[in-house]
Motif scaffolding. Sequence first.
Motif, short mmCIF file in Angstrom:
data_model
loop_
_atom_site.label_atom_id
_atom_site.label_comp_id
_atom_site.label_asym_id
_atom_site.label_seq_id
_atom_site.Cartn_x
_atom_site.Cartn_y
_atom_site.Cartn_z
N ILE A 73 0.91 -1.33 -0.07
CA ILE A 73 -0.05 0.05 0.16
C ILE A 73 0.85 1.35 -0.14
CG2 ILE A 73 -1.53 1.25 1.33
CD1 ILE A 73 -2.65 -1.17 -0.11
N ASP A 74 1.80 1.30 0.97
CA ASP A 74 2.67 2.66 0.90
C ASP A 74 4.30 2.37 1.07
OD1 ASP A 74 3.62 5.02 1.57
OD2 ASP A 74 3.18 5.13 3.47
N ALA A 75 4.60 2.25 -0.29
CA ALA A 75 6.08 1.89 -0.55
C ALA A 75 7.02 3.22 -0.34
CB ALA A 75 6.18 1.41 -1.69
N ASP A 76 6.60 4.48 0.08
CA ASP A 76 7.26 5.49 0.00
C ASP A 76 8.14 5.98 1.23
OD1 ASP A 76 6.35 5.64 -2.80
OD2 ASP A 76 4.82 7.11 -2.33
N ALA A 77 7.71 5.40 2.27
CA ALA A 77 8.24 5.92 3.46
C ALA A 77 9.75 5.77 3.67
CB ALA A 77 7.62 5.06 4.77
N GLY A 78 10.27 4.81 3.14
CA GLY A 78 11.76 4.44 3.50
C GLY A 78 12.56 5.32 2.36
N LEU A 79 12.14 5.83 1.44
CA LEU A 79 12.78 6.63 0.65
C LEU A 79 13.33 8.05 1.13
CD1 LEU A 79 10.50 6.32 -2.74
CD2 LEU A 79 12.49 5.19 -2.33
N PHE A 80 12.80 8.53 2.31
CA PHE A 80 12.66 9.96 2.75
C PHE A 80 12.83 9.76 4.21
CE2 PHE A 80 9.89 10.22 -0.92
CZ PHE A 80 10.53 10.93 -1.87
N SER A 81 13.67 8.55 4.48
CA SER A 81 13.97 8.47 6.01
C SER A 81 15.07 9.24 6.43
CB SER A 81 14.25 7.04 6.31
OG SER A 81 14.63 6.86 7.27
N THR A 82 15.13 10.06 7.57
CA THR A 82 16.25 10.79 7.86
C THR A 82 17.32 9.66 8.67
OG1 THR A 82 15.03 10.89 10.12
CG2 THR A 82 14.92 12.63 8.67
N ASP A 83 17.16 8.45 8.53
CA ASP A 83 18.26 7.49 9.00
C ASP A 83 18.86 7.15 7.70
OD1 ASP A 83 19.66 5.37 9.69
OD2 ASP A 83 18.24 4.47 11.19
N PHE A 84 20.06 6.90 7.62
CA PHE A 84 20.87 6.71 6.44
C PHE A 84 20.76 5.21 6.26
CE2 PHE A 84 24.01 5.20 9.74
CZ PHE A 84 24.51 4.25 9.25
N ARG A 85 20.20 4.37 6.98
CA ARG A 85 19.80 3.16 6.45
C ARG A 85 18.50 2.80 5.97
NH1 ARG A 85 23.80 -0.10 9.06
NH2 ARG A 85 24.56 0.74 10.96
N GLY A 86 17.65 3.96 6.10
CA GLY A 86 16.17 3.92 5.54
C GLY A 86 16.13 3.44 4.09
N PRO A 87 16.95 3.63 3.04
CA PRO A 87 16.86 3.10 1.72
C PRO A 87 17.12 1.66 1.72
CG PRO A 87 18.07 5.20 1.64
CD PRO A 87 17.70 5.15 2.91
N GLU A 88 18.05 1.25 2.44
CA GLU A 88 18.50 -0.31 2.45
C GLU A 88 17.14 -0.94 3.04
OE1 GLU A 88 21.71 -3.09 4.77
OE2 GLU A 88 21.59 -0.93 5.25
N ARG A 89 16.63 -0.53 4.24
CA ARG A 89 15.64 -1.08 4.55
C ARG A 89 14.46 -1.11 3.80
NH1 ARG A 89 17.08 1.24 10.35
NH2 ARG A 89 18.70 -0.36 11.26
N MET A 90 14.17 0.03 3.11
CA MET A 90 13.02 -0.24 2.33
C MET A 90 13.30 -1.28 1.23
SD MET A 90 12.32 2.23 -0.84
CE MET A 90 13.86 1.57 -1.61
N GLY A 91 14.54 -1.40 0.67
CA GLY A 91 14.55 -2.33 -0.44
C GLY A 91 14.31 -3.79 0.03
N GLN A 92 15.18 -3.95 1.31
CA GLN A 92 14.93 -5.27 1.85
C GLN A 92 13.53 -5.69 2.19
OE1 GLN A 92 17.58 -4.49 5.38
NE2 GLN A 92 19.12 -5.32 4.37
N LEU A 93 12.74 -4.82 2.89
CA LEU A 93 11.36 -5.10 3.22
C LEU A 93 10.34 -5.40 2.06
CD1 LEU A 93 9.63 -5.14 5.85
CD2 LEU A 93 9.28 -2.69 5.73
N LEU A 94 10.48 -4.26 1.19
CA LEU A 94 9.95 -4.55 -0.09
C LEU A 94 10.18 -5.90 -0.85
CD1 LEU A 94 9.82 -0.84 -1.72
CD2 LEU A 94 7.97 -1.98 -0.18
N LEU A 95 11.24 -6.10 -1.04
CA LEU A 95 11.41 -7.62 -1.74
C LEU A 95 11.20 -8.78 -0.99
CD1 LEU A 95 14.66 -6.99 -3.81
CD2 LEU A 95 12.31 -6.80 -4.51
N GLN A 96 11.25 -8.60 0.61
CA GLN A 96 11.07 -9.59 1.65
C GLN A 96 9.37 -9.82 1.30
OE1 GLN A 96 12.62 -11.75 3.44
NE2 GLN A 96 14.82 -10.89 3.05
N VAL A 97 8.61 -9.03 1.36
CA VAL A 97 7.16 -9.08 1.22
C VAL A 97 6.96 -9.78 -0.03
CG1 VAL A 97 4.87 -7.86 1.32
CG2 VAL A 97 6.87 -6.97 2.75
#
Length: 741
Positions: A565-589
């Motif tokens: 539903i909402d894939a965008d949150a990790g793209l603009f995270s203030t944590d430098f690990r945000g994009p990595e976690r976004m990619g991991q989470l989306l592909l795991q799901v």
Amino acid sequence: MTATQIPLLEIALPVPLRRHFDYLPPADMSPEQLAQLVPGVLLRVPFGRQQLVGVLVAVKSLSEQPEHKLRAAFGVIDEQPALSPELLELCSWAANYYQCAPGEGLHTALPALLRQGEQARLRGEPVLRLTTEGKGLPEGALKRSPKQAALLAALQQRGQLALRELSELDIPGTIAKALIDKGLAQKIEVTPDSGVQPATLLREPPLLLSDEQRPAFEQIQYHSFNTYLLDGATGSGKTEIYLQAIAETLKNGKQALVLVPEIGLTPQTLQRFQRRFNLPIVALHSGLNDRERLDAWLQARAGIARIIIGTRSALFTPLKEPGIIIIDEEHDGSFKQQDGFRYSARDLAAMRAHRLGIPLILGSATPSLETLHNAKLERYRYLRLQARAGNAKPPEIELLDIRGETLHEGFAQASINAIGDTLKRGNQALVFLNRRGYAPALECHDCGWLASCNHCDARMTVHNNPRHLHCHHCDHQRALPKRCPSCNSSKLQPLGQGTERSELVLQELFPATKVIRVDRDSTRNKNSMQTLLADVHSGEPCILVGTQMLAKGHHFEDVTLVVIIDADAGLFSTDFRGPERMGQLLLQVAGRAGRAEKPGRVLLQTHHTDHPLVQTLIYKGYHALAELILQERQLTQLPPFRHLALLRAESKQAQQAVHFLQQARQLAEAIQAPSPALSYLGPLPAMMEKRGDRFRYQLQFNAAQRKPLQALLSQLALQLEAHPLASKVRWSIDVDPQDMA
């Protein structure tokens, strides 16, 4: 140092002080008993006005305190050491590395009952066995009672069942009682025996390895230390390689330790291992009560349990004959402890395997950037699986541009249509939304007021069942207001989408279909996860809706559609690990779709279809995304190219926390002046500055090498412990932090 006439006991206590404590032996202890004391033994000792349980670290003759100032220990709890020399050394090393008080580090490795002063004694286990009459029943007996027939079949197959295993087989205790009442089974107490090896290790034959799996499996060596990265696409058969590697370990007479990230995965993994192996297997996780956890721990220590499966803290399980350590979903953030003893189970597993001289397997479809970097530098052996096992094909991922589109409670019409089509075909759909509750916020339509937590810099989440506002950061709860406290308007509306709201919407859209919500709220009770997922595994058409709990390693054969539903949150995270976690989470799901014979499809709703990270992930894959992020990390001098540590401080008065960190920075710079090799940043507010009525700030250390960073932190920690402000703020050191919040 003062020499004493009698031997002294150096003891580690569960207190936040970075040192050990010296005690005189118990008054009633004979010289012979004292001579037999070995490190790792637990003792009761006085500490201030308290009585504490401590771990003996050494027997010595020198102390910094004169003998007349030392107090005597009350007594030895158990003459057999609770911690082996191997675990004592590992925990002591880890406490030093992660800048934790040594006593707190050692006590983390002990089950709660031992920390409370109970003796480490194996109990007899209640077991169900068939009577002579039960053994004589023909196959297919008790057909009128399927549960009784299932239990009878299990007993005929296994010979006996521990009562704790009944829940794992989804058989209620009342069914066991029915067989006992009929004289077909009897309950007896059996003392576990570590010497019994079954004639066959396996209950079922291993699967035939594919042309891709076989070379990966054959590279694993069992008599020496190596770290293997098993980098396999979701559904590629990593678990089968784990199972066959464990079988090799068991043939060598050794034990296997398997770590998984979530309690919810433990029963699933346990069942799969029990189907395969004919040896005692135990689980260790926070869902067990203290007695169950101690029993499992003792069986592992005695060598009775040959396979140990658990979450993060199971890393410290004593093993009589260690043979292999496996960490599934190694990228998962839950392997890092976030408070107290802030250790990484993944990184400590590498240290433990190295010291034991045994292999470590790190498995993931989306390895962490640190792990990929180590594999690239050939510190780890890289085993790659790219094809799904059997005839399964990877799911097609489609980007759904929702800019300007009218959404139905967060759902695009294309997503609703796709769910409907999936159900019509008799398949299952999974809807992923990483937000619990009914809605992330409550808003006033007239003035724009938002319901905020009184104790945190956070909005309160709206929950519908029961109706209330809930802060997921400090756990503060309050009733839903009837009117806006700012303008007195009655037009209060939920804002945004949560799993509760999605569940209701989907139930309205598809009234004839079961909607199953899986999040922290719906799985609070023991065994609730297994109960919820039993409907999914039945194969009937249904809709799963949930948070990242659904992304971790579950095998759903009939899920053919995943809607994110909402894939965008990790793209603009203030944590430098945000994009990595976004990619991991989306592909795991995404990997939950199409895992068996049926093809899978993934719809990813986003406002940013043209974002370079999204484009790279969808069209080039996770490894291309990882390479892109690694290049950015190298430019910005962040892990894995540099080493980080955080000094955190929090206080009810913001200025106190800031002042403490300013003083800490001055002390640190006096020890090690800022340079390209070791730099400082801060004090800065944490990402959520106020949480639980405390203001939170942090000082960051960034180093080119671990050794000078460790030397600095060790000296600084001792100076801070004695600092006047240390008692006025809560402070902690986080080495290799995974959460910058």
